[in-house]
Design an enzyme around this catalytic site. Structure first.
Site, mmCIF file in Angstrom:
data_model
loop_
_atom_site.group_PDB
_atom_site.id
_atom_site.type_symbol
_atom_site.label_atom_id
_atom_site.label_comp_id
_atom_site.label_asym_id
_atom_site.label_seq_id
_atom_site.Cartn_x
_atom_site.Cartn_y
_atom_site.Cartn_z
ATOM 1 N N ASP A 183 22.932 27.837 27.249
ATOM 2 C CA ASP A 183 23.067 26.676 27.084
ATOM 3 C C ASP A 183 22.817 26.980 25.685
ATOM 4 O O ASP A 183 22.268 26.803 24.790
ATOM 5 C CB ASP A 183 22.534 25.567 28.077
ATOM 6 C CG ASP A 183 21.988 23.821 27.315
ATOM 7 O OD1 ASP A 183 23.072 23.333 28.148
ATOM 8 O OD2 ASP A 183 21.858 23.942 26.502
ATOM 9 N N TYR A 208 23.286 22.263 17.324
ATOM 10 C CA TYR A 208 22.134 23.583 17.132
ATOM 11 C C TYR A 208 22.522 24.169 16.077
ATOM 12 O O TYR A 208 22.456 25.228 15.806
ATOM 13 C CB TYR A 208 22.548 24.796 18.892
ATOM 14 C CG TYR A 208 21.675 23.800 19.912
ATOM 15 C CD1 TYR A 208 21.232 22.837 19.877
ATOM 16 C CD2 TYR A 208 21.640 24.451 20.956
ATOM 17 C CE1 TYR A 208 20.810 21.595 20.820
ATOM 18 C CE2 TYR A 208 21.331 23.378 22.850
ATOM 19 C CZ TYR A 208 20.912 22.542 22.629
ATOM 20 O OH TYR A 208 20.473 21.650 23.716
ATOM 21 N N LYS A 258 27.721 21.154 24.220
ATOM 22 C CA LYS A 258 27.421 19.624 24.240
ATOM 23 C C LYS A 258 28.339 19.247 22.870
ATOM 24 O O LYS A 258 28.453 19.355 22.006
ATOM 25 C CB LYS A 258 26.507 18.811 24.380
ATOM 26 C CG LYS A 258 25.441 19.566 25.087
ATOM 27 C CD LYS A 258 23.774 19.542 25.360
ATOM 28 C CE LYS A 258 22.793 20.379 25.860
ATOM 29 N NZ LYS A 258 22.740 21.573 25.069
ATOM 30 N N HIS A 278 26.213 14.829 24.273
ATOM 31 C CA HIS A 278 25.167 14.810 23.765
ATOM 32 C C HIS A 278 23.509 14.100 23.885
ATOM 33 O O HIS A 278 22.086 13.973 24.032
ATOM 34 C CB HIS A 278 24.676 15.426 22.600
ATOM 35 C CG HIS A 278 23.536 16.541 22.537
ATOM 36 N ND1 HIS A 278 23.736 18.010 21.592
ATOM 37 C CD2 HIS A 278 22.809 16.106 22.968
ATOM 38 C CE1 HIS A 278 22.199 18.255 21.535
ATOM 39 N NE2 HIS A 278 21.789 17.670 22.395
ATOM 40 N N SER A 293 24.503 13.905 28.679
ATOM 41 C CA SER A 293 22.622 14.557 28.659
ATOM 42 C C SER A 293 21.886 13.721 27.964
ATOM 43 O O SER A 293 22.788 12.579 26.907
ATOM 44 C CB SER A 293 23.203 15.704 27.195
ATOM 45 O OG SER A 293 21.457 15.915 27.069
ATOM 46 N N ASN A 294 20.972 12.902 27.621
ATOM 47 C CA ASN A 294 19.750 12.000 27.083
ATOM 48 C C ASN A 294 20.018 10.188 27.590
ATOM 49 O O ASN A 294 20.485 10.356 27.290
ATOM 50 C CB ASN A 294 19.527 12.558 26.243
ATOM 51 C CG ASN A 294 19.626 13.768 25.492
ATOM 52 O OD1 ASN A 294 17.712 14.210 26.145
ATOM 53 N ND2 ASN A 294 19.912 14.025 24.690
ATOM 54 N N GLN A 322 21.467 16.192 32.177
ATOM 55 C CA GLN A 322 20.834 17.332 31.055
ATOM 56 C C GLN A 322 19.880 15.584 30.797
ATOM 57 O O GLN A 322 19.965 15.506 29.323
ATOM 58 C CB GLN A 322 21.395 18.036 30.154
ATOM 59 C CG GLN A 322 19.937 18.850 30.316
ATOM 60 C CD GLN A 322 20.498 20.229 28.719
ATOM 61 O OE1 GLN A 322 20.079 20.522 27.363
ATOM 62 N NE2 GLN A 322 21.912 20.699 29.165
ATOM 63 N N TRP A 343 15.942 19.907 30.384
ATOM 64 C CA TRP A 343 15.763 19.652 28.683
ATOM 65 C C TRP A 343 14.145 20.267 28.634
ATOM 66 O O TRP A 343 13.841 19.244 29.106
ATOM 67 C CB TRP A 343 16.264 19.593 27.560
ATOM 68 C CG TRP A 343 16.240 18.328 27.485
ATOM 69 C CD1 TRP A 343 17.293 17.402 27.389
ATOM 70 C CD2 TRP A 343 15.219 17.649 26.926
ATOM 71 N NE1 TRP A 343 16.796 15.884 26.795
ATOM 72 C CE2 TRP A 343 15.869 16.518 26.081
ATOM 73 C CE3 TRP A 343 14.185 18.066 25.692
ATOM 74 C CZ2 TRP A 343 15.025 15.431 25.845
ATOM 75 C CZ3 TRP A 343 13.095 17.468 25.419
ATOM 76 C CH2 TRP A 343 13.981 16.304 24.919
ATOM 77 N N PRO A 384 11.865 22.235 29.716
ATOM 78 C CA PRO A 384 11.234 22.927 30.571
ATOM 79 C C PRO A 384 9.846 23.051 30.355
ATOM 80 O O PRO A 384 8.979 22.658 31.181
ATOM 81 C CB PRO A 384 11.752 23.917 31.363
ATOM 82 C CG PRO A 384 12.160 24.081 30.743
ATOM 83 C CD PRO A 384 12.660 23.155 29.307
ATOM 84 N N SER A 414 13.183 31.187 25.265
ATOM 85 C CA SER A 414 12.193 32.060 23.974
ATOM 86 C C SER A 414 13.638 33.340 23.489
ATOM 87 O O SER A 414 14.424 33.213 23.956
ATOM 88 C CB SER A 414 11.628 32.926 25.097
ATOM 89 O OG SER A 414 10.692 33.418 23.902
ATOM 90 N N ARG A 443 9.353 37.122 27.059
ATOM 91 C CA ARG A 443 8.924 35.547 27.637
ATOM 92 C C ARG A 443 10.593 35.521 28.414
ATOM 93 O O ARG A 443 10.254 34.702 29.577
ATOM 94 C CB ARG A 443 8.462 34.835 26.046
ATOM 95 C CG ARG A 443 7.694 35.254 25.201
ATOM 96 C CD ARG A 443 6.254 34.694 26.728
ATOM 97 N NE ARG A 443 5.194 34.707 25.908
ATOM 98 C CZ ARG A 443 3.995 34.408 26.263
ATOM 99 N NH1 ARG A 443 3.727 33.864 27.973
ATOM 100 N NH2 ARG A 443 2.977 34.805 25.935
ATOM 101 N N GLU A 476 9.390 37.001 31.739
ATOM 102 C CA GLU A 476 9.068 36.561 32.276
ATOM 103 C C GLU A 476 10.047 34.379 33.218
ATOM 104 O O GLU A 476 9.393 35.176 33.845
ATOM 105 C CB GLU A 476 7.723 36.062 31.468
ATOM 106 C CG GLU A 476 6.559 35.170 32.279
ATOM 107 C CD GLU A 476 5.882 34.776 31.529
ATOM 108 O OE1 GLU A 476 5.391 33.884 31.543
ATOM 109 O OE2 GLU A 476 4.815 36.010 31.164
#
Length: 280
Positions: free
Chosen positions: A43, A48, A73, A106, A134-135, A156, A182, A184, A228, A233, A236
């Site tokens: 994503d 960005y 987006k 977005h 999104s949003n 999202q 987004w 989380p 991350s 991470r 994980e």
């Protein structure tokens, strides 16, 4: 990997990798690491400024294009039919791909109606497999649902244990739109990773608070895209499919919901003024 089937039949991984705030110079490495671990959904967004890094990783990863699910987006400075249409082509170029799996608006500012028409056209032309938003809070989400020819496949929104979007989810479910999270982990706000309940449940499963939080969202039918820049991470966050929370544990985590954003709200005039300052 678990999947959701969107309202147009497209299958989407429930767990993906997000690159929000990933420095452009690190994005290619991070996405390659994520793909090596097993992530297949990536994503990104025009805002960005790292679509090129994602594109470089896609080109280098060695996987067939169809094995990857790429989301981007349209930013508010590209709002409106003509600008959005041009920005879609630019995103395809930066991502080095022939089609986008999921394209979202977005933020609900600027001429997002025009943007959505451009997205519907791109969908019909086959260069986008699914479109959404999104949003979009329930009011604007319901507006775009009734306005659009092609209903949003995804919305999202900020979704985590402290903001579970219970009301928004109700209306998305009613209208056939998949909720996607987004933030989380809420960027660690509210002492997220020190939360006593998440850690208590984590001890039972020998998992971290972060893994318990992701598992809760997955079992709540929320698509998640944890971010991350650290490979350990990423691993994980990816290892959350070998256990399941009980109904009692789910209910206890549901009780953490505060029902409010930990970041911003479109109902705050100062927030809207900030978005308008970008446009004009």
């Amino acid at each position: 990997m678990e999947y959701v089937t969107l309202n147009n039949g497209v299958k989407m991984p429930k767990l993906g990798y997000g690159v929000y705030q990933t420095p452009p110079e690190d994005t290619e490495r991070c996405v390659l690491d994520a793909i090596e671990i097993g992530y297949r959904s990536i994503d990104t967004a025009q805002a960005y400024y790292n679509e090129e890094g994602v594109g470089a990783a896609i080109a280098k990863c060695g996987l067939p294009r169809e094995e990857l699910f790429i989301t981007t987006k349209i930013w508010i400075t590209n709002a409106g039919y003509e600008k959005a249409k041009a920005s879609i082509k630019e995103s395809l170029k930066k991502l080095k791909i022939d089609y986008i799996d999921l394209l979202l608006i977005h933020q609900p500012f600027g001429d997002y109606y025009g943007s959505y028409r451009a997205m519907e056209e791109a969908y019909k032309d086959g260069i986008v497999r699914a479109i959404g938003v999104s949003n979009f809070y329930p009011d604007r989400y319901l507006d775009i649902c009734h306005f659009s020819e092609i209903k949003p496949a995804v919305n999202q929104v900020e979704t985590h244990v402290f903001q579970q979007q219970k009301i928004a989810k109700e209306y998305m479910l009613k209208n056939g739109t998949q909720i996607m999270s987004w933030g989380p982990f809420a960027e660690g706000k509210n002492d997220y990773f020190q939360n006593p309940l998440l850690n208590e449940i984590g001890k039972k499963y020998n998992n971290s608070a972060a893994q318990i939080a992701l598992r809760f969202l997955l079992q709540s039918d929320v698509v998640v895209i944890p971010k991350s820049v650290h490979k350990n991470r990423m691993e994980e966050n990816f290892n959350v499919f070998d256990f399941a929370l009980t109904d009692d544990e789910m209910k206890k985590i549901e009780a953490l919901d505060g029902g409010e954003s930990l970041f911003f709200t479109h109902y705050d005039p100062k927030t809207v003024e900030w978005f308008m300052s970008i446009l004009y």
